[in-house]
Enzyme design. Structure first.
Site, mmCIF file in Angstrom:
data_model
loop_
_atom_site.group_PDB
_atom_site.id
_atom_site.type_symbol
_atom_site.label_atom_id
_atom_site.label_comp_id
_atom_site.label_asym_id
_atom_site.label_seq_id
_atom_site.Cartn_x
_atom_site.Cartn_y
_atom_site.Cartn_z
ATOM 1 N N GLY A 175 -1.266 2.200 -7.365
ATOM 2 C CA GLY A 175 -2.047 2.350 -8.499
ATOM 3 C C GLY A 175 -1.430 3.369 -9.217
ATOM 4 N N HIS A 206 -2.447 -4.727 -10.582
ATOM 5 C CA HIS A 206 -3.211 -3.730 -11.144
ATOM 6 C C HIS A 206 -3.403 -3.990 -12.448
ATOM 7 C CE1 HIS A 206 -2.698 -0.768 -7.501
ATOM 8 N NE2 HIS A 206 -1.565 -1.375 -7.324
ATOM 9 N N GLU A 239 -10.273 0.082 -5.920
ATOM 10 C CA GLU A 239 -9.300 -0.669 -5.391
ATOM 11 C C GLU A 239 -9.996 -2.097 -4.974
ATOM 12 O OE1 GLU A 239 -6.751 0.388 -2.508
ATOM 13 O OE2 GLU A 239 -6.843 2.705 -2.959
ATOM 14 N N CYS A 262 -4.377 6.075 -4.712
ATOM 15 C CA CYS A 262 -3.965 4.790 -4.701
ATOM 16 C C CYS A 262 -2.629 4.864 -4.953
ATOM 17 C CB CYS A 262 -4.792 3.635 -5.805
ATOM 18 S SG CYS A 262 -3.910 2.170 -5.391
ATOM 19 N N CYS A 273 0.797 -1.162 -0.033
ATOM 20 C CA CYS A 273 0.134 -0.123 -0.203
ATOM 21 C C CYS A 273 1.149 1.122 -0.068
ATOM 22 C CB CYS A 273 -0.899 -0.069 1.138
ATOM 23 S SG CYS A 273 -1.699 1.423 1.500
HETATM 24 N N1 LIG Z 1 -6.502 -2.280 -2.526
HETATM 25 C C1 LIG Z 1 -4.974 -2.554 -2.614
HETATM 26 C C2 LIG Z 1 -4.252 -2.273 -1.289
HETATM 27 C C3 LIG Z 1 -3.947 -1.003 -0.994
HETATM 28 C C4 LIG Z 1 -3.476 -0.116 -1.954
HETATM 29 C C5 LIG Z 1 -3.657 1.286 -2.014
HETATM 30 N N2 LIG Z 1 -4.195 2.185 -0.931
HETATM 31 C C6 LIG Z 1 -2.166 2.169 -2.180
HETATM 32 O O1 LIG Z 1 -2.206 3.440 -1.699
HETATM 33 O O2 LIG Z 1 -1.318 1.429 -2.908
HETATM 34 C C7 LIG Z 1 -4.983 -4.054 -2.878
HETATM 35 O O3 LIG Z 1 -5.908 -4.870 -2.522
HETATM 36 O O4 LIG Z 1 -3.743 -4.396 -3.551
#
Ligand SMILES: N[C@H](CCC[C@H](N)C(=O)O)C(=O)O
Length: 279
Positions: free
Chosen positions: A224, A163, A212, A221, A77
């Site tokens: 992301g 992603h 997400e 994100c 994250c």
């Molecule tokens: N939902 C993402 C994790 C959090 C990513 C995001 N909040 C960031 O800042 O990178 C996943 O399931 O891989």
């Protein structure tokens, strides 16, 4: 027996977190309890819950665990990493400005800068179907993905977490809630996937919206943003240094576009309030 759980509420450009200090007391929340805490109506509310733990290997300062709002534990994250760095510094859990932190995706390096921003070395991006839980026969820049009888071109990038990136004319009109939800659960992604909708403004700037995995659309994100820039650079559409415009501000992403280079992400981290909740 009910217990009081201290927590800190933080966010990175509106991607919000509950941060738990598990350095002295092992973390033991169940997915059900995490979903309760993440609920914006009956709990505290967050996109992810972040856990600060002691390191499990030498030469590392902390271990960093990440749980989505649905209770699933995930590999990485980016916005959370910046908040993690601010948290351990503000709590005097370290005096260092350069931190080495272990995650499920490997070790990342967090640099707290004098201006309050945090730069994170997010490691190397990965593209091969063998490196990403994605069903494909060959490696490509973009893959056709059929959703409800329509075919979309997606670029698949892992920052430790998966992603799927689509290029759109205008993020404002992009079907983030509907198409994002369908691609998140698409059978070609056996571990589900984060879905990024990228509008390319020029070779140095993009706008991005992300649906997400395990959460839904978030205001920002970090992984992301890294994945979108890497996808754009590999397609020859972006330069090595890119500004990613998100709802509440921007991230600066750099990648030297070669297989050994790591991705650098810089941006803010904000503490909102401290609290305790009875569990
Ligand atoms: N939902 C993402 C994790 C959090 C990513 C995001 N909040 C960031 O800042 O990178 C996943 O399931 O891989």
């Amino acid at each position: 027996m009910r217990t009081l759980l201290p927590f800190t509420k933080m966010h990175g450009l509106g991607n919000d977190f509950i941060v738990i200090n598990a350095l002295t007391k092992p973390f033991s929340l169940t997915p059900l309890q995490i979903r309760y805490l993440a609920n914006r109506h009956t709990g505290i509310g967050c996109d992810q819950l972040l856990v600060v733990e002691p390191p499990t290997q030498p030469m590392v300062d902390f271990r960093y665990r990440i749980f989505n709002a649905d209770g699933s534990e995930v590999q990485q994250c980016g916005n959370g990493a910046r908040c993690f760095a601010k948290y351990v510094r503000d709590k005097n859990l370290t005096t260092k400005n350069l931190l080495h932190v272990e995650t499920m995706a490997g070790i990342i390096h967090l640099h707290l800068r004098p201006d309050g921003n945090v730069t994170v070395n997010m490691g190397k991006p990965r593209f091969l179907p063998t490196e990403i839980p994605f069903q494909a026969e060959e490696t490509a820049l973009f893959y056709p993905l059929e959703v409800d009888d329509r075919v979309y071109q997606i670029s698949v990038v892992s920052m430790g977490n998966p992603h799927a990136i689509l290029i759109v004319d205008n993020v404002r009109d992009a079907p983030v809630q509907t198409l994002g939800a369908k691609i998140e659960q698409h059978p070609r992604f056996p571990e589900r996937v984060n879905v990024g909708f990228m509008q390319i403004l020029d070779k140095h700037q993009i706008r991005l919206r992300v649906f997400e995995r395990g959460v839904g659309e978030t205001f920002a994100c970090g992984t992301g943003a890294c994945a979108a820039v890497v996808a754009g650079q590999r397609a020859g559409l972006l330069n090595t240094s890119v500004i990613v415009q998100l709802h509440y501000g921007q991230l600066h992403i750099e990648w030297a576009v070669n297989d050994t280079a790591t991705v650098s992400m810089s941006g803010p981290a904000t503490c909102v309030f401290e609290g305790t909740i009875e569990l």
